[in-house]
Design an enzyme around this catalytic site. Structure first.
Site, short mmCIF file in Angstrom:
data_model
loop_
_atom_site.label_atom_id
_atom_site.label_comp_id
_atom_site.label_asym_id
_atom_site.label_seq_id
_atom_site.Cartn_x
_atom_site.Cartn_y
_atom_site.Cartn_z
N GLU A 428 0.84 -1.19 0.00
CA GLU A 428 0.00 0.00 0.00
C GLU A 428 0.88 1.25 0.00
O GLU A 428 1.79 1.39 0.81
CB GLU A 428 -0.86 -0.04 1.28
CG GLU A 428 -1.67 1.19 1.51
CD GLU A 428 -2.05 1.32 2.99
OE1 GLU A 428 -1.59 0.51 3.82
OE2 GLU A 428 -2.78 2.26 3.29
N ASP A 501 -0.33 -1.23 6.14
CA ASP A 501 -0.07 -0.67 7.47
C ASP A 501 -0.87 -1.38 8.53
O ASP A 501 -1.95 -1.92 8.27
CB ASP A 501 -0.44 0.82 7.49
CG ASP A 501 0.56 1.66 6.71
OD1 ASP A 501 1.66 1.15 6.45
OD2 ASP A 501 0.22 2.80 6.35
N ASP A 503 -2.82 -0.32 10.63
CA ASP A 503 -3.85 0.59 11.15
C ASP A 503 -5.18 0.34 10.44
O ASP A 503 -5.30 -0.61 9.67
CB ASP A 503 -3.41 2.05 11.00
CG ASP A 503 -3.19 2.43 9.55
OD1 ASP A 503 -3.54 1.61 8.66
OD2 ASP A 503 -2.68 3.53 9.27
N ASP A 505 -6.79 1.96 8.06
CA ASP A 505 -6.76 2.03 6.60
C ASP A 505 -6.12 0.79 6.00
O ASP A 505 -6.59 0.26 4.99
CB ASP A 505 -5.99 3.28 6.15
CG ASP A 505 -6.75 4.55 6.47
OD1 ASP A 505 -7.99 4.46 6.60
OD2 ASP A 505 -6.11 5.61 6.61
#
Ligand code: 0RA
Length: 638
Positions: A428, A501, A503, A505
């Site tokens: 990403e 990541d 997180d 997102d």
């Protein structure tokens, strides 16, 4: 109290040999000694009770997981016969539990026994693989009991009391010297029993987990059979026909039961069973069903002017878009084929299912013209979308031919061309992509950076997907096509690794990509080629000490005990982009040190449910799912 005679003869000695073999090579009988094999023991015992139910004598089965992982299965059938068997000179019940393959002769026998595959190995296998087992039978006015250790009789069948009831109760403790774990997974058992209850209409199955503080339990009994099954599978979907279409016929030879319902989704969900076994690879019964659907809907569309002669036929896949179907047949001597022996081979079954569905469905459509129209509208638009998708695909092919390369521009490919040793990191963001390109081992690691908003395939049709500029590079890099054309033998990388990541997102992108792989490249998941990279959450550095990376909060705490907090610098990584190429290699990409999570698909039904809920249209179920699962977010397993 009366005691049954117990003497060893030649047959008995062979019996012991048989059970020794089961203990030596358990995998041959139950597939594996992992948790899967452990669960198999329970299914094996419950299957015998279901047989008694199919024979018409048992209405209720009760399964309990007792503290200490002891399993107790009780039914209200006729009770296993207790009389002395002429050949073995011991009671029929003891024979069933100590002689391999005795099940068909003395055990429950519905006439639809399973041959091949791993199922139907019988009670003796469970007995052989248990530290101890205890069987209590009520019949002929008495209560009888026998006990075993590791398959050997320690107490022959003994009358221990009087009873005017009938039934069989089995308790056993699986052998911890054989199984990797004895810790049963309640949810897995519960879904299998729910499935068994759907498949045997009217049979009541209850299951209870008494191991923990909080008792878990469920009661299943479905008068609607497969109708209830389809309603259950579609509970979070928007329906086109409100009641499933239901077809049932028991001619005594090959009983068939089918239910199906159309939804506004784009995926096809068909589950097929033979003798209550999920035929994951399909086979002749499924073939018959599909052929009948295609023919009947086309005939109806033509004769009612929904399709004109010049339009050509609707294809099978157009007619199956959005369908949820369950098909169950009983076959006396099933031939199981295919890689996992879950494909029905008996060729006569195709015609039996096909003609039954042809007739029942054409009657249904004639009687329900509004439903017929609604379903066919959906099929026609699926067909248009397929045509558009074909054109889009051609366009992609031609464009690629012109550019004389089939690889996407952003892909930094590896030098090896041996798929087994190659891996592609789907990364990403451009900056993380840059670090990954510099940090990788270019011999076998390829990097494909993705950026921007990813398409939700759950809400789009195939034509949009081929045209999508985010997904096209993924399709081209994997190199094996998409949808029905997907060919696992053509994949360019043995490992497809999603690196996002740690997180919210990142989790979103991960889910979008997994949804795409699940719906359009399912064999990639089934074959175990899809992985999730695990970047670290923290770096601990201290003067004179090698940096320590922590992948979970627990690990962080542990390490801080170990090294002391004094003078320690804790860096929290918010994104992959914060790591330099060397760090990214050390922590996340180096096969010697990295952690990869392999994405597994234990259960297609469960996976479909999760993706429908997470990515579909309905908001209510999604909120419920997120609330119920918020505590498990660490481990994404579909
Ligand atoms: C064969 C004959 C009879 C009962 C059973 C099998 C039987 C087996 C199992 C295994 C688990 N539960 C079971 N319940 C029944 C009875 C034959 C008769 O009574 O005539």
């Amino acid at each position: 109290m009366e005691k049954f005679e117990h003497e060893y003869n030649a047959e008995q000695i062979q019996v012991l040999d048989g059970l020794e073999h089961v203990r030596k090579r358990p995998g041959m009988y139950i597939g594996s000694v992992s948790i899967r094999g452990l669960h198999h023991l329970v299914y094996e015992i419950v299957d015998n009770c279901v047989d008694e139910a199919l024979a018409g004598y048992c209405t209720h089965i009760k399964i309990e997981i007792e503290p200490g992982n002891i399993i107790c299965v009780e039914d209200d059938g006729r009770g296993i016969p207790v009389d002395i068997h002429a050949k073995t000179k011991i009671s029929a019940a003891e024979t069933v539990y100590t002689q391999l393959n005795a099940g068909g002769k003395f055990g429950g026998d519905s006439g639809y026994k399973v041959s091949g595959g791993l199922h139907g190995v019988g009670a003796s296998v469970v007995n052989a693989l248990s530290t101890w087992a205890e069987v209590t039978i009520q019949r002929d006015g008495g209560i009888f009991q026998m006990k075993f250790e590791r398959g050997k009789t320690t107490q022959p069948l003994t009358r221990i009391g009087d009873s005017d009831k009938t039934g069989t109760k089995v308790r056993f403790l699986a052998d911890d010297t054989i199984f990797e774990t004895l810790e049963y997974d309640y949810e897995t058992l519960e879904s299998r029993f729910r499935e068994m209850a759907f498949l045997t209409k009217g049979l009541s199955i209850s299951v209870e987990d008494k191991r923990g503080e909080e008792v878990k339990k469920a009661d299943f009994c479905f008068e609607g059979g497969l109708n209830s099954f389809v309603e259950f599978l579609n509970k979070n979907k928007e329906k086109i026909n409100q009641q499933p279409i239901y077809i049932e016929k028991d001619d005594g030879e090959v009983p068939v039961e089918i239910a199906f319902q159309y939804t506004t989704a784009y995926s096809e969900n068909i589950y097929s069973f033979v003798n209550n076994i999920n035929t994951v690879e399909g086979g002749t019964h499924l073939e018959g069903f599909k052929r009948a659907l295609t023919k009947t809907f086309n005939d109806y569309a033509k004769s009612h002017n929904i399709l004109k002669e010049k339009d050509g036929n609707l294809q099978g896949e157009d007619i199956r878009e959005g369908i949820t179907a369950v098909i169950s047949v009983k076959v006396r001597e099933p031939q199981f084929e295919g890689q996992t022996k879950t494909k029905l081979g008996n060729s006569n079954v195709t015609g039996i299912v096909q003609s039954l569905v042809n007739e029942a469905l054409s009657n249904f459509l004639e009687e329900n013209p509004n439903i017929a129209k609604a379903i066919l509208e959906k099929c026609v638009s699926a067909s248009r979308a397929r045509e558009a998708a074909r054109k889009a695909r051609e366009l992609v092919r031609r464009k690629n031919a012109l550019e004389s390369t089939t690889l996407p521009g952003k892909l930094a490919d590896c030098s090896s061309k041996v798929p087994e040793e190659c891996e592609v990191y789907i990364v990403e963001g451009d900056s993380a992509g840059g670090s990954a390109k510099q940090g990788r081992d270019r011999k076998f690691q390829a990097i494909l950076p993705l950026w921007g908003k990813m398409l939700n395939v759950e809400k789009s049709r195939a034509d949009k997907i081929y045209n999508n500029d985010k997904l096209q590079p993924v399709i081209l890099a994997v190199g094996a096509g998409i949808g029905n054309d997907f060919d696992i033998t053509k994949i360019r990388y043995g490992k497809v690794i999603i690196m996002a990541d740690a997180d919210v997102d990142g989790a979103h992108i991960r889910t979008l990509l997994l949804t795409f792989f699940f719906r359009y490249m399912r064999p990639l998941i089934e074959n175990g080629n899809v992985y999730l990279a695990q970047p670290p959450l923290y770096k601990l550095s201290k003067r004179g000490m090698k940096d320590i990376y922590c992948y979970t909060d627990d690990e962080l705490t542990e390490n801080l005990n170990a090294i002391g907090r004094e003078g320690v610098n804790i860096q929290r990584y918010k994104g992959l982009g914060e790591m330099n190429p060397e760090q990214l290699w050390d922590t996340t990409m180096n096969p010697e040190t990295r952690i990869l999570i392999q994405v597994k698909m234990e259960d297609a039904m469960k996976a479909d449910e999760i993706f429908t809920v997470l990515m579909g249209d309905e908001i209510g179920p999604r909120r419920e799912f997120i609330e119920a699962n918020a505590k498990y977010v660490k481990n994404l397993d579909i």
